[in-house]
Design an enzyme around this catalytic site. Structure first.
Site, short mmCIF file in Angstrom:
data_model
loop_
_atom_site.label_atom_id
_atom_site.label_comp_id
_atom_site.label_asym_id
_atom_site.label_seq_id
_atom_site.Cartn_x
_atom_site.Cartn_y
_atom_site.Cartn_z
N LYS A 1 0.78 -1.27 0.05
CA LYS A 1 -0.08 -0.12 -0.02
C LYS A 1 0.88 1.27 0.02
CE LYS A 1 -1.86 1.77 4.19
NZ LYS A 1 -0.96 2.52 5.06
N ASP B 1 -1.83 -6.02 2.96
CA ASP B 1 -2.11 -5.09 3.92
C ASP B 1 -1.52 -6.13 5.27
OD1 ASP B 1 -3.63 -4.43 6.15
OD2 ASP B 1 -5.07 -3.57 4.90
N HIS B 2 -0.52 -5.14 5.87
CA HIS B 2 0.13 -5.93 6.91
C HIS B 2 -0.62 -6.38 8.28
CE1 HIS B 2 0.86 -2.25 8.81
NE2 HIS B 2 1.15 -2.85 9.99
N LYS C 1 -0.72 -9.98 11.01
CA LYS C 1 -0.65 -10.09 12.16
C LYS C 1 -1.47 -11.24 12.91
CE LYS C 1 -0.71 -5.04 12.78
NZ LYS C 1 0.53 -4.35 13.65
N ASP D 1 -4.75 6.49 4.67
CA ASP D 1 -4.01 5.58 5.27
C ASP D 1 -4.28 4.34 6.07
OD1 ASP D 1 -1.01 5.30 5.97
OD2 ASP D 1 -1.44 5.94 7.90
N HIS E 1 -6.27 -1.08 6.75
CA HIS E 1 -6.32 -1.87 7.66
C HIS E 1 -7.92 -1.89 8.63
CE1 HIS E 1 -2.38 -1.42 6.86
NE2 HIS E 1 -1.96 -0.53 7.43
N LYS F 1 -3.58 9.19 15.04
CA LYS F 1 -2.36 9.47 15.65
C LYS F 1 -1.90 10.20 16.99
CE LYS F 1 -0.01 8.44 11.22
NZ LYS F 1 0.24 6.80 11.68
C1 BG6 Z 1 0.82 1.86 8.00
C2 BG6 Z 1 0.38 3.41 8.11
O1 BG6 Z 1 0.21 1.15 7.02
O2 BG6 Z 1 0.27 1.31 9.37
C3 BG6 Z 1 1.08 3.82 9.16
O3 BG6 Z 1 0.75 3.88 6.95
C4 BG6 Z 1 0.65 3.34 10.62
O4 BG6 Z 1 0.54 5.31 9.47
C5 BG6 Z 1 0.82 1.76 10.52
O5 BG6 Z 1 1.35 4.05 11.67
C6 BG6 Z 1 0.00 1.32 11.79
O6 BG6 Z 1 0.83 -0.24 11.77
P1 BG6 Z 1 1.03 -1.05 13.04
O7 BG6 Z 1 1.57 -2.53 12.62
O8 BG6 Z 1 2.10 -0.32 13.80
O9 BG6 Z 1 -0.30 -0.82 13.92
#
Ligand code: BG6
Length: 525
Positions: free
Chosen positions: A185, A214-215, A219, A272, A277, A372
């Site tokens: 992404k 989409d990481h 998880k 974002d 997510h 944030k």
């Molecule tokens: C990313 C966003 O995809 O995910 C960031 O671009 C965000 O803005 C991050 O901070 C959050 O990921 P995690 O794994 O820290 O929850």
């Protein structure tokens, strides 16, 4: 006495319930606090070639290479695998190995690995200096690719280069039935750009070869959402609007936009986090049980959820921007200072209410919020059940409703709030108590350090399993829902409301809930 009752209940209930679903990766035997053994399995893969375009970039350093190293340590990356960094910089192979060794030391989380393993991992690495949109380096790269094995190409670069890379992989003869590409992404900025990107990739690769990351889907606890829902008989009969009053999904971060101001100010929390997510979390919570845990069965069900999402009314949205924080230790600039635009209208916080308009969920609102610089880092899904339809205990027993709280990070675990009799004299008075399970506690020390999302996702690419990756139509449907929301506030000229760093976000988000006579659960670490 109350404590003994709860802990016995908790052991019988939660551990019996969930432990069967924690067969992870790695080669160790996990033993729960309750003494149950869980065999963690390494699923072997054949030697492969992995080319990382953008192999010297931030994502490669922080995530991709440390993830590969961890899997090398656990014995899953076979010797003979070839990992080729490709970028503009003029590294020699040894120079690149030094660069990667440094990244591993910095970012692999200090995971124990036997002596000599780092050297073993580094020996899998190679480097090619390449010009993504010219011809330099491509012949060299093609010469290093091995025949007859899986070859994965990780596009860890900006989307404007995706077309050039895909085209050259083809024209230099590196595309084969065993080729896969991995893209990150942002997958598009809106529906039109996502369609254009999908078309560009589809010109060179089949959908079955495209892995959109989409990481969040990688998880451990996010996958556990599926285990909880579809591995237990207990919840599914209640998982609908007849029993669920509403659902809250919160992804709160304490970090600001950091050095990503340029990107972030064009994206905002909606693009974002919400479009991807948060949307994925919503899908996993709301979707119908897929017939099988295979890529298309799962993704078909997620797609149906996205397509069933109602458009969002303007008064069901709250947007905010964080303010500066003073104080020596925690001082940081405001959102506007961080992005270098004192008139920015981009949100660093968004909360909204939506509905999934289908038989299961009609009438149950979903409240989503992410932002944030909030008071704590906390990602949690709260499923709020309805009150009992009739209280046999009379007025003084009060109103009580069950709550299932699924903590995704940190302190991963599950809490079920149940109603019991207040102990002792005084008639039938009721109270709520938490049945609380922390995964780390239930799984023992081995449960404390779940694999990083990238580990699983990269190895899934190699194995050819797309279940945890977004399909093209899913991404497009998510943009089709997102675009009108953004267009709406732009047309209305809305400016996000300022909120204090370290708070729970702007007051508008509370009012959004208050209008429905509900309130957000606290944001707790
Ligand atoms: C990313 C966003 O995809 O995910 C960031 O671009 C965000 O803005 C991050 O901070 C959050 O990921 P995690 O794994 O820290 O929850």
């Amino acid at each position: 006495m109350r404590h003994r009752f709860l802990s016995a209940f908790r052991q019988a209930f939660f551990v019996g319930l969930f432990c069967g679903h924690f067969v992870g990766t790695g080669s160790t035997m996990l033993t729960t606090q309750q003494g149950q053994n869980m065999v963690s399995r390494v699923i072997p893969v054949d030697p492969f070639d992995l080319v990382i375009f953008g192999g010297t970039g931030d994502l490669a350093r922080r995530k991709i290479l440390p993830a590969l190293f961890r899997r090398f340590c656990s014995g899953q990356v076979p010797s003979g695998a070839q990992i080729i960094g490709a970028a503009r910089a003029g590294f020699s192979t040894d120079g690149y190995r030094d660069f990667v060794a440094q990244a591993i030391r910095e970012f692999s989380g200090g995971r124990a690995c036997e002596d000599g393993t780092l050297e073993g991992f580094l020996s899998c690495l190679d480097y090619v200096a390449i010009d993504a949109s010219g011809d330099q380096g491509w012949g060299d790269l093609a010469a290093r690719i091995t025949n007859d094995r899986v070859r994965a190409f990780y596009f860890s670069v900006g989307p404007r280069l995706f077309g050039d890379l895909a085209e050259r992989i083809h024209s230099y003869g590196m595309a084969s039935a065993q080729s896969r590409i991995v893209v990150e992404k942002p997958f598009g900025h809106d529906l039109d750009s996502a369609i254009a990107l999908n078309k560009t990739l589809a010109a060179h690769f089949d959908e079955g070869q495209i892995y959109r990351i989409d990481h969040y889907l990688g998880k451990e606890t996010v996958q556990n959402l599926m285990a909880v829902r579809f591995g237990n008989m207990l919840f599914e009969p209640l998982w609908n609007s007849q029993y669920v009053d509403h659902i809250q999904i919160t992804v709160a971060e304490t970090v600001g936009v950091g050095g990503r101001g340029d990107y972030y100010d064009r994206a905002g929390a909606m693009r974002d986090m919400m479009q991807n997510h948060m949307m994925q979390l919503l899908c996993l919570i709301a979707m119908e049980p897929p017939a099988k845990f295979d890529p298309d069965s799962v993704r078909d069900e997620k797609l149906k959820v996205i397509r069933a999402l109602d458009s969002v009314e303007p008064h069901h949205i709250a947007r905010g921007q964080y303010l500066a924080q003073d104080g020596d230790e925690f001082a940081h600039p405001s959102y506007r200072e961080a992005v270098g635009d004192d008139r920015s209208r981009t949100e660093s916080y968004i909360a909204l209410k939506t509905h999934v308009s289908n038989w299961r969920w009609a009438g149950t609102p979903f409240y989503l919020r992410t932002g944030k610089r909030l008071k704590a880092r906390s990602s949690v899904i709260n499923v709020m059940f309805k009150d009992a339809p009739h209280s046999i205990f009379g007025e003084e027993a009060g109103r009580h409703a069950n709550l299932l709280s699924i903590r995704l990070q940190p302190n991963e675990g599950i809490t079920l709030k149940v109603t019991i009799k207040e102990p002792g004299q005084g008639g039938m008075r009721l109270m709520d108590v938490p049945l609380d399970m922390s995964f780390a506690e239930a799984l023992g020390p081995d449960g404390e350090d779940p694999p990083d999302a990238y580990e699983r996702l990269i190895m899934d690419v190699i194995r050819g399993n797309q279940t945890l990756f977004m399909r093209g139509d899913e991404v497009e449907a998510a943009w089709a829902w997102t675009d009108p929301i953004i267009a709406g506030w732009q047309a209305r000229g809305e400016v996000p409301k300022p909120y204090d760093s370290g708070s729970a976000g702007p007051g508008d988000a509370d009012q959004l809930m208050a209008r429905d006579k509900r309130e957000w659960r606290g944001i707790n670490p």
